[in-house]
Design a protein around this motif. Structure first.
Motif, PDB file in Angstrom:
ATOM      1  N   LEU A  28      30.097 -13.809 -40.584  1.00 57.01           N
ATOM      2  CA  LEU A  28      31.069 -13.483 -41.625  1.00 57.01           C
ATOM      3  C   LEU A  28      32.451 -13.423 -40.999  1.00 57.01           C
ATOM      4  CD1 LEU A  28      28.775 -10.902 -43.195  1.00 57.01           C
ATOM      5  CD2 LEU A  28      29.698 -12.868 -44.397  1.00 57.01           C
TER       6      LEU A  28
ATOM      7  N   GLN B 192      30.367  -4.709 -43.165  1.00 53.81           N
ATOM      8  CA  GLN B 192      29.019  -5.233 -42.954  1.00 53.81           C
ATOM      9  C   GLN B 192      28.713  -5.278 -41.465  1.00 53.81           C
ATOM     10  OE1 GLN B 192      28.339  -8.922 -44.898  1.00 53.81           O
ATOM     11  NE2 GLN B 192      26.202  -9.042 -44.285  1.00 53.81           N
TER      12      GLN B 192
ATOM     13  N   TYR C   5      31.155  -5.150 -51.568  1.00 53.39           N
ATOM     14  CA  TYR C   5      31.038  -6.595 -51.716  1.00 53.39           C
ATOM     15  C   TYR C   5      30.436  -7.245 -50.487  1.00 53.39           C
ATOM     16  CZ  TYR C   5      35.250  -6.775 -48.811  1.00 53.39           C
ATOM     17  OH  TYR C   5      36.151  -6.623 -47.782  1.00 53.39           O
ATOM     18  N   ARG C   6      30.136  -8.507 -50.655  1.00 53.86           N
ATOM     19  CA  ARG C   6      29.639  -9.346 -49.590  1.00 53.86           C
ATOM     20  C   ARG C   6      30.472 -10.611 -49.517  1.00 53.86           C
ATOM     21  NH1 ARG C   6      23.647 -10.774 -47.834  1.00 53.86           N
ATOM     22  NH2 ARG C   6      23.795  -9.594 -45.924  1.00 53.86           N
TER      23      ARG C   6
ATOM     24  N   ARG D 297      33.387 -14.489 -52.363  1.00 51.00           N
ATOM     25  CA  ARG D 297      33.112 -13.054 -52.351  1.00 51.00           C
ATOM     26  C   ARG D 297      32.341 -12.657 -53.598  1.00 51.00           C
ATOM     27  NH1 ARG D 297      37.644  -8.255 -52.853  1.00 51.00           N
ATOM     28  NH2 ARG D 297      37.913  -9.307 -54.854  1.00 51.00           N
TER      29      ARG D 297
ATOM     30  N   SER E 283      29.352  -6.425 -55.512  1.00 52.26           N
ATOM     31  CA  SER E 283      28.059  -6.030 -56.076  1.00 52.26           C
ATOM     32  C   SER E 283      28.176  -4.777 -56.914  1.00 52.26           C
ATOM     33  CB  SER E 283      27.024  -5.844 -54.963  1.00 52.26           C
ATOM     34  OG  SER E 283      27.450  -4.856 -54.068  1.00 52.26           O
TER      35      SER E 283
ATOM     36  N   GLU F  10      21.715   2.538 -47.567  1.00 54.37           N
ATOM     37  CA  GLU F  10      21.219   1.375 -46.833  1.00 54.37           C
ATOM     38  C   GLU F  10      19.771   1.621 -46.458  1.00 54.37           C
ATOM     39  OE1 GLU F  10      22.922  -1.252 -46.697  1.00 54.37           O
ATOM     40  OE2 GLU F  10      24.966  -0.546 -47.066  1.00 54.37           O
TER      41      GLU F  10
ATOM     42  N   HIS G 293      24.948  -3.422 -45.014  1.00 54.49           N
ATOM     43  CA  HIS G 293      24.783  -4.822 -45.377  1.00 54.49           C
ATOM     44  C   HIS G 293      25.966  -5.336 -46.181  1.00 54.49           C
ATOM     45  CE1 HIS G 293      20.698  -3.703 -44.309  1.00 54.49           C
ATOM     46  NE2 HIS G 293      20.431  -4.987 -44.192  1.00 54.49           N
ATOM     47  N   PHE G 294      26.951  -4.470 -46.440  1.00 55.41           N
ATOM     48  CA  PHE G 294      28.067  -4.829 -47.318  1.00 55.41           C
ATOM     49  C   PHE G 294      29.366  -4.268 -46.764  1.00 55.41           C
ATOM     50  CE2 PHE G 294      24.149  -4.474 -49.661  1.00 55.41           C
ATOM     51  CZ  PHE G 294      24.139  -5.632 -50.410  1.00 55.41           C
TER      52      PHE G 294
ATOM     53  N   GLN H  98      21.065  -6.403 -54.491  1.00 56.02           N
ATOM     54  CA  GLN H  98      22.496  -6.598 -54.266  1.00 56.02           C
ATOM     55  C   GLN H  98      22.764  -7.881 -53.511  1.00 56.02           C
ATOM     56  OE1 GLN H  98      23.501  -2.802 -52.445  1.00 56.02           O
ATOM     57  NE2 GLN H  98      24.212  -1.988 -54.410  1.00 56.02           N
ATOM     58  N   GLU H  99      21.871  -8.233 -52.601  1.00 56.80           N
ATOM     59  CA  GLU H  99      22.046  -9.509 -51.916  1.00 56.80           C
ATOM     60  C   GLU H  99      21.818 -10.676 -52.869  1.00 56.80           C
ATOM     61  OE1 GLU H  99      19.505  -9.353 -48.480  1.00 56.80           O
ATOM     62  OE2 GLU H  99      20.992  -8.223 -47.326  1.00 56.80           O
TER      63      GLU H  99
ATOM     64  N   LEU I 173      24.850 -11.949 -54.823  1.00 58.30           N
ATOM     65  CA  LEU I 173      25.695 -12.968 -54.179  1.00 58.30           C
ATOM     66  C   LEU I 173      25.180 -14.366 -54.477  1.00 58.30           C
ATOM     67  CD1 LEU I 173      28.006 -13.669 -52.141  1.00 58.30           C
ATOM     68  CD2 LEU I 173      26.290 -13.524 -50.343  1.00 58.30           C
TER      69      LEU I 173
END
Lengths: 217, 217
Positions: free
Chosen positions: A3, A45, A63-64, A71, A74, A86, A92-93, B131-132, B135
């Motif tokens: 990322l 993340q 967000y991711r 982008r 979420s 988590e 993870h975000f 949530q993943e 995306l």
DNA sequence: CGAGACTTTGAACCCACTCAATGCCCGTGG
DNA sequence: CCACGGGCATTGAGTGGGTTCAAAGTCTCG
């Protein structure tokens, strides 16, 4: 994680290193209050995660990112809500303050059982919201997405009728899986139809609730 | 709830009323093993929820419907997994067996704290997955969605390289927010490129993992 | 081996995206 | 006070990826 920092976030939001206003020192189980100006990163993340975050005031986007800068937000979170759950002690975000925001950090206690009832409940609420949002992203068109968004924002605020949107059009677009142009066009269309009034750039008044509801079912 | 029986599911899957193979009688706290043939409903949106469900063998789809029949599958679940978490004792989704499936019902105990540590962990895993998936649905194109799907299915099976897909193309499409035609076309394209081999209608062998990974990031 | 269900393939269309320009709001400084 | 500038937001024109509609192909199970 592949990322990368992307050009779209270039201007104002990420660079200033934020100093939390209080030290994360106490040895009990919940502590550390922090103030975050608009755009400030709360966590990233890949960082280790040993806490949850409760919003005292303000708003947060979670967000991711994809490698090319796409982008997906979420979730949005507002005052009183808890986020940052988590599964495996790794974030993870990304999480950022949308506007001036104060956050209380809830350190995950080793005696997790005491809190887990309440935490479980809040995590499950996040789960249901995320799964319901999957339907919006997977199966609804632009008009339906915006209608669902306005409805959701309204339901999560006390003031019915007048909706405060702390987030930008780009945030809305990245939450709804659309572009800012499409979001803008749908807002305009709803305005022309007399369904909403844009009392300010970030304030929406719903004139015809029935019409709005009719769009999402 | 304005959810209606739709024509798309007309044929084979929903109509036969299913009888659970064992009675839900025992008075302890976890009990009731049930067998569900392919297509059988496990629970429906709007039903009261006082249980979780652990899959002993088989596979399950969890989904939501719009009034006009559009469907979004929010998750697939396989042997060993637990699903059916709800925030407020009401099911917000439908759950059906994809193939012959055996399920153990875990009645939510009043002394919820004992289980909540483990339940929290499993609920959080579902949350991160959902949530993943946002995306994927919000920001990825058809090719990327299918690549992400194959990757996810592979990671959730022991056998690497050969992927068993118990679900139909329509299930895959409704999980990925696409049509069956698009899913089929992408499979064909991947086959033509030598990335995968369709050893059976429901079995995929991945020949070029690197190419697949390259598509999703 | 026949029938129905599911899958694949083809052709035309359409909604949202992309690219581009203009407009608006607000803070800043002359 | 007004002019300037920068960051968003809006609007318009054209494009394209995925859908829709339609037909042919394939698998499975009686």
């Amino acid at each position: 994680m592949a990322l990368i920092e992307t050009s779209r976030t270039s201007a104002y939001s990420r660079d200033p290193r934020i100093v939390r206003s209080t030290a994360p020192s106490t040895l009990g189980s919940l502590q550390a209050v922090g103030f975050f100006p608009a755009g400030a990163e709360i966590y990233a993340q890949g960082e280790r995660s040993d806490s949850h975050y409760k919003i005292e005031f303000g708003a947060v986007r979670v967000y991711r990112l994809l490698a090319d800068g796409r982008r997906q937000i979420s979730a949005f979170h507002f005052a009183g809500e808890v986020f940052g759950f988590e599964a495996d002690a790794i974030h993870h975000f990304f999480a950022e303050a949308i506007c001036a925001t104060n956050i209380r950090v809830l350190r995950t206690s080793s005696r997790q059982n005491e809190l887990s009832g309440e935490l479980l409940s809040m995590a499950l609420q996040s789960l249901v919201r995320a799964q319901e949002h999957l339907l919006v992203l997977g199966r609804q068109n632009a008009m339906e997405r915006v209608a669902a968004f306005l409805t959701e924002m309204s339901e999560r605020q006390d003031d019915l009728g007048n909706i405060e949107l702390p987030m930008s059009r780009m945030d809305i677009a990245d939450y709804l899986g659309l572009t800012i142009e499409t979001v803008s066009r749908v807002f305009s269309r709803l305005r022309q139809q007399g369904v909403i009034r844009l009392t300010g750039l970030r304030t929406v008044e719903v004139m015809k609730w029935q019409a709005l509801q009719h769009m999402i079912d």
